[in-house]
Design an enzyme around this catalytic site. Structure first.
Site, mmCIF file in Angstrom:
data_model
loop_
_atom_site.group_PDB
_atom_site.id
_atom_site.type_symbol
_atom_site.label_atom_id
_atom_site.label_comp_id
_atom_site.label_asym_id
_atom_site.label_seq_id
_atom_site.Cartn_x
_atom_site.Cartn_y
_atom_site.Cartn_z
ATOM 1 N N CYS A 72 -35.024 -1.274 19.001
ATOM 2 C CA CYS A 72 -34.403 0.058 18.903
ATOM 3 C C CYS A 72 -34.623 0.911 20.144
ATOM 4 O O CYS A 72 -34.088 2.019 20.249
ATOM 5 C CB CYS A 72 -34.957 0.801 17.691
ATOM 6 N N GLU A 113 -32.198 -3.030 10.073
ATOM 7 C CA GLU A 113 -32.876 -1.729 10.168
ATOM 8 C C GLU A 113 -32.895 -1.279 11.613
ATOM 9 O O GLU A 113 -33.142 -2.089 12.518
ATOM 10 C CB GLU A 113 -34.309 -1.855 9.631
ATOM 11 N N ARG A 157 -40.390 9.186 8.332
ATOM 12 C CA ARG A 157 -39.827 8.127 9.167
ATOM 13 C C ARG A 157 -38.418 7.798 8.673
ATOM 14 O O ARG A 157 -38.235 7.137 7.651
ATOM 15 C CB ARG A 157 -40.707 6.875 9.105
ATOM 16 N N ARG A 159 -34.869 5.915 9.055
ATOM 17 C CA ARG A 159 -34.265 4.732 9.647
ATOM 18 C C ARG A 159 -32.934 4.435 8.953
ATOM 19 O O ARG A 159 -32.766 4.710 7.769
ATOM 20 C CB ARG A 159 -35.193 3.512 9.516
#
Length: 439
Positions: A72, A113, A157, A159
């Protein structure tokens, strides 16, 4: 039994989630190029995989589920925004290797993800290209931004999770798991006894605290009851003096430093309040928003840049001043509000113990010196705490810690997928397997 292929497998969040769900699975293959992550995975699963380069992977295997969290870094706001265009050579462009492998092994399900910023105007063309490529291969895709704090982990978090289902599997549409009420606090995830090396120095706390912590040191008040310094209205950072007034509730006066710290935050206000049990960033404060998270942590990264605010009886300001004979017990003390800088103080001597410094509109701290005052400190999270905050058990951490350094353990936690989120997704996705398990 479901057969899985973990690409960019890291420490095996998918395998862990399936184990937690008690779903029988077979690991068809595990692809990861980082030798340290491979060492941890082998320690956790009693396997003997070697690092594999995904660009060279070309095996004929039977696969039901592909799980991949492709790199990412080039999509993330924290990176250089290099992007992930096909054939660009960036790490994030490796997402297209997954498409190649899906075309080859044709699994029932594919879960991807990545960071939320892949949906931004700058990068969404790559996200759309991925969705279109899977559609061309005969898959229907669903995606949603999920936050770990909504699935039992006190970590803010976010995602993007994309679930792609082969069109011949089921006509029922997939639905993402509903958010859950967070019952655990950051404190619940912390170790009880932490080595002193994890605690930040006073100088470090000064650097991450708001500008009020850099006021000039106050001078000790001299004189008797009838003499007071001049009352001023100057702003923080300048010389200050205050009228000494009597307070019959001095013992009830709260020392604000023991309640909260002001941590720099890249907004107009300039700071956020951090209290005992809050998570805080401890690097690049001037460039970040959301530097404080209440009773949880900000997004865990690959380096130890997350701290937690804790009450402590160690290294107290008042204890130091008393030990150095700068003040006496029960002296009234006023000092810099945001940090525990040791020299920012003035006192009214205990001989005049019916007096206290003036309360004014600035949030300076007032208190009475004792040897047992609580004081807030900041420390880094330990590697074990980081693993806990990604949904792994202590036993998982202990196995990995035997084959890796702390630096690698931090990195592996930050690179992983939160197990709890995957677990909730897989529970909805693999309904047939869940039913088989219950029967």
């Amino acid at each position: 039994m479901i057969k899985i292929l973990e690409l960019f497998g890291g420490i095996g969040a998918c395998s862990k989630a399936l184990e937690n769900l008690h779903i029988n699975y077979k690991l068809s293959d595990y692809v990861e190029i980082d030798k340290y992550a491979v060492a941890s995975f082998n320690a956790l699963h009693d396997t003997n995989y070697i690092p594999q380069d995904i660009t060279m992977w070309d095996k004929d295997i039977d696969v039901d589920l592909i799980m991949h969290g492709s790199p990412c870094q080039d999509f993330s706001l924290a990176g250089k925004q290099a992007g992930g265009d096909r054939n660009s050579g960036t790490r994030s462009s490796l997402m297209y290797e997954t498409i190649r492998i899906v075309k080859k092994v044709k699994p029932k399900y594919v879960i991807w993800e990545n960071v939320k910023n892949i949906l931004s105007k700058k990068h969404i063309h790559n996200f759309n290209a991925y969705i279109q490529a899977l559609e061309d291969l005969g898959y229907t895709s669903y995606y949603k931004v999920l936050n770990a704090k909504d699935y039992g982990i006190p970590q803010n978090r976010e995602r993007v999770f994309t679930v792609s289902i082969r069109n011949d599997i089921s006509k029922d549409s997939f639905s993402f798991p509903k958010p859950q009420i967070l019952k655990k606090k950051l404190k619940d995830m912390l170790e009880k006894n932490v080595d002193e090396k994890y605690y930040l120095t006073e100088e470090k706390i000064d650097r991450i605290s708001h500008w009020k912590s850099y006021q000039k040191p106050f001078e000790k008040v001299q004189g008797n009851n009838s003499i007071v310094p001049t009352l001023t209205a100057r702003g923080a950072g300048e010389e200050h003096s205050g009228m000494i007034t009597y307070s019959d509730k001095l013992e009830e006066t709260t020392n604000l430093q023991n309640e909260c710290l002001h941590i720099k935050n890249a907004t107009k206000k300039g700071y956020l309040e951090a209290k005992d049990g809050d998570g805080v960033y401890i690097t690049n404060m001037d460039k970040k928003r959301g530097t404080v998270q209440k009773e949880m942590i900000p997004t865990l990264k690959t380096s130890p840049d997350i701290g937690v605010v804790e009450k402590s009886l160690k290294k107290q300001l008042c204890e130091k001043l008393i030990d150095e004979n700068k003040v006496k017990e029960m002296d009234v003390i006023r000092h810099s509000y945001s940090t525990s800088r040791m020299n920012n103080f003035y006192t009214q001597n205990s001989e005049n113990n019916d007096l206290s410094p003036t309360l004014d509109t600035r949030c300076d701290c007032l208190g009475v010196t004792t040897k047992h005052q609580n004081q807030l400190r900041i420390r880094k999270l330990t590697p074990k705490e980081c693993w806990r905050l990604m949904g792994f058990d202590d036993s998982d951490y202990e196995k990995s810690s035997k084959v890796n350094s702390n630096a690698q353990l931090y990195k592996q936690a930050g690179n992983s997928i939160v197990v709890n989120v995957l677990q909730a997704i897989l529970k909805n996705l693999l309904k047939e397997e869940n039913n088989d398990r219950k029967s």
